[in-house]
Design an enzyme around this catalytic site. Structure first.
Site, PDB file in Angstrom:
ATOM      1  N   SER A  88     -67.144 -16.535  97.526  1.00 56.38           N
ATOM      2  CA  SER A  88     -66.974 -15.922  98.844  1.00 56.38           C
ATOM      3  C   SER A  88     -67.892 -16.585  99.845  1.00 56.38           C
ATOM      4  O   SER A  88     -68.970 -17.074  99.495  1.00 56.38           O
ATOM      5  CB  SER A  88     -67.287 -14.415  98.784  1.00 56.38           C
ATOM      6  OG  SER A  88     -67.386 -13.864 100.090  1.00 56.38           O
ATOM      7  N   TYR A 139     -72.920  -7.475  96.964  1.00 54.09           N
ATOM      8  CA  TYR A 139     -71.820  -8.425  96.779  1.00 54.09           C
ATOM      9  C   TYR A 139     -72.249  -9.819  97.231  1.00 54.09           C
ATOM     10  O   TYR A 139     -71.971 -10.820  96.553  1.00 54.09           O
ATOM     11  CB  TYR A 139     -70.609  -7.944  97.568  1.00 54.09           C
ATOM     12  CG  TYR A 139     -69.414  -8.859  97.544  1.00 54.09           C
ATOM     13  CD1 TYR A 139     -68.556  -8.881  96.439  1.00 54.09           C
ATOM     14  CD2 TYR A 139     -69.121  -9.694  98.623  1.00 54.09           C
ATOM     15  CE1 TYR A 139     -67.448  -9.718  96.424  1.00 54.09           C
ATOM     16  CE2 TYR A 139     -68.021 -10.525  98.596  1.00 54.09           C
ATOM     17  CZ  TYR A 139     -67.187 -10.529  97.497  1.00 54.09           C
ATOM     18  OH  TYR A 139     -66.093 -11.357  97.478  1.00 54.09           O
TER      19      TYR A 139
END
Length: 407
Positions: free
Chosen positions: A189, A202
């Site tokens: 990501s 995250y």
């Protein structure tokens, strides 16, 4: 416990075969009729021209979104695909019924044994493994801030977004080494390099994942295995759009329509839209193909390029307008920076001050250069004056040779 359904006509061994522990020749490995190292790809090809025909690919998190798009891309390229998913989905079942070379393995990759079982079933079915695509992951926006994130939350996030990929890669690596030209493509990501407090755990997990892949690429590159990562920004998937997804969670916490949240994400992109799953899949397919044989240890960002980074944390901007509050509270987004709008007069003062500071710096630099030049000129002049005169003195005595100096 796992279950497998395959649209392929090949025989398969019983499930539960343990993953081979050691490279380079894992137990039960059947050599392919040809491996990547024997392929001479056409320049500029992307895997859709037969480069991946007959290759065995394992994709994790394959039930929907990016993972499903990756499965479709490899099937279209002629590969045999093992799709690991926590639950069966209608989309995968439809492709199995079409008779495609697809084996669906239903298991939980968050468990310690899940990754081993997935790789073992794929190897048992197809006799080896050429490509691993780590795609599994999950995100929960932390709308109540860092102090609300418990140890259990951190464990859950790192298991889903880091350890699942580490374990799957560890199980697959002996088989990838045995081919002499294996590929690992990991979907990470953009938050791995641009962390945001709304997804603090995250972001940390994805940063660890990207770092892990980079380090591994240095270890196994000389042994024929390439390791790369793809880091998307906001993608048009259920993770964003479904009930309980990022947009709904953030919208509910701030009292804003989830569609407003999604529009805020889109507005941050130069392209003015989400990345599509098929676009991420196309990049993954390219990195898995022999035409990318000299690319390893790289991280490819696909986010439409941010216009302006201005992520307002909800606790900082609780009193501002909804659109401003939501400008980047997103699960796979951009770097956080708190921005404040100043009144017109204040902006003018700030501009004048900045100009004054700039001119002052230029002046100081120029004065320093001048002082240094004068110092060098003075030293040169002093040396010239210390030269011994040439020719006889009034008494007729020679003064010395030209260029001779006193002392």
């Amino acid at each position: 416990m796992s279950s497998r359904t395959s649209g392929a006509s090949k025989p398969c061994a019983p499930p539960g075969i343990p993953a081979p522990p050691e490279p380079p020749a894992p137990p039960g490995f059947l050599p392919h009729s040809g491996d990547f190292s024997r392929t001479s790809p056409a320049t500029g090809s992307s895997g859709g021209d037969g480069q991946l025909t007959g290759r065995t690919v394992v994709v994790t998190g394959a039930g929907r979104g990016i993972g499903l798009a990756v499965v479709e891309a490899f099937l279209a390229a002629g590969a045999h695909v093992g799709a690991g998913s926590r639950e069966r989905t209608e989309a995968l079942d439809r492709r199995v019924k079409r008779g495609t070379e697809l084996a669906v393995v239903e298991l939980d990759l968050a468990t310690p044994d899940g990754p081993n079982a997935l790789i073992a079933e794929a190897v048992a079915l197809h006799g080896g493994l050429d490509v691993l695509v780590n795609n599994v992951g999950a995100v929960r926006p932390r709308v109540d801030g860092f102090l609300s994130v418990t140890d259990e939350d951190w464990d859950w996030t790192f298991t889903a977004n880091f350890m699942a990929a580490v374990r799957t890669t560890r199980a697959a690596l002996p088989h990838l080494l045995a081919t002499g030209a294996g590929r690992v493509v990991t979907v990470s990501s953009v938050n791995g390099r641009l962390p945001d407090p709304l997804v603090i755990d995250y972001s940390a997990a994805r940063a660890a994942l990207t770092s892990f892949c980079k380090a591994l690429s240095k270890e196994v590159g000389s042994r024929g295995v390439r390791v790369n990562t793809v880091s998307p920004g906001p993608v048009e998937t259920a993770r964003w759009q479904r009930a309980g997804g990022v947009a709904a969670t953030v919208g509910q916490s701030r009292g804003v329509d989830p569609r407003e949240v999604a529009r805020g994400a889109v507005d941050q992109s130069v392209t003015g839209r989400f990345t599509r799953p098929s676009e991420v899949a196309g990049l993954v397919l390219y990195l898995a193909a022999p035409s990318a044989a000299n690319i390893t240890g790289a991280d490819f960002v696909i986010d439409g390029t941010p216009r302006r980074i201005a992520l307002i944390h909800p606790h900082v901007a609780a009193g501002t307008a909804p659109a401003a509050r939501l400008s980047a509270l997103f699960g796979e987004n951009l770097e956080r920076s708190v921005s404040f709008r100043l009144p017109g007069s204040s902006r003018l003062v700030a501009a004048v001050f900045a100009l004054a500071v700039g001119l002052g710096a230029i002046t100081v630099t120029a004065c320093g250069q001048l002082a240094w030049s004068r110092l060098l000129f003075g030293e040169w002049l002093s040396r010239r004056r210390r030269r011994v005169p040439v020719g006889p003195d009034p008494a007729g005595t020679p003064r010395g040779d030209p260029g001779q100096r006193r002392g």
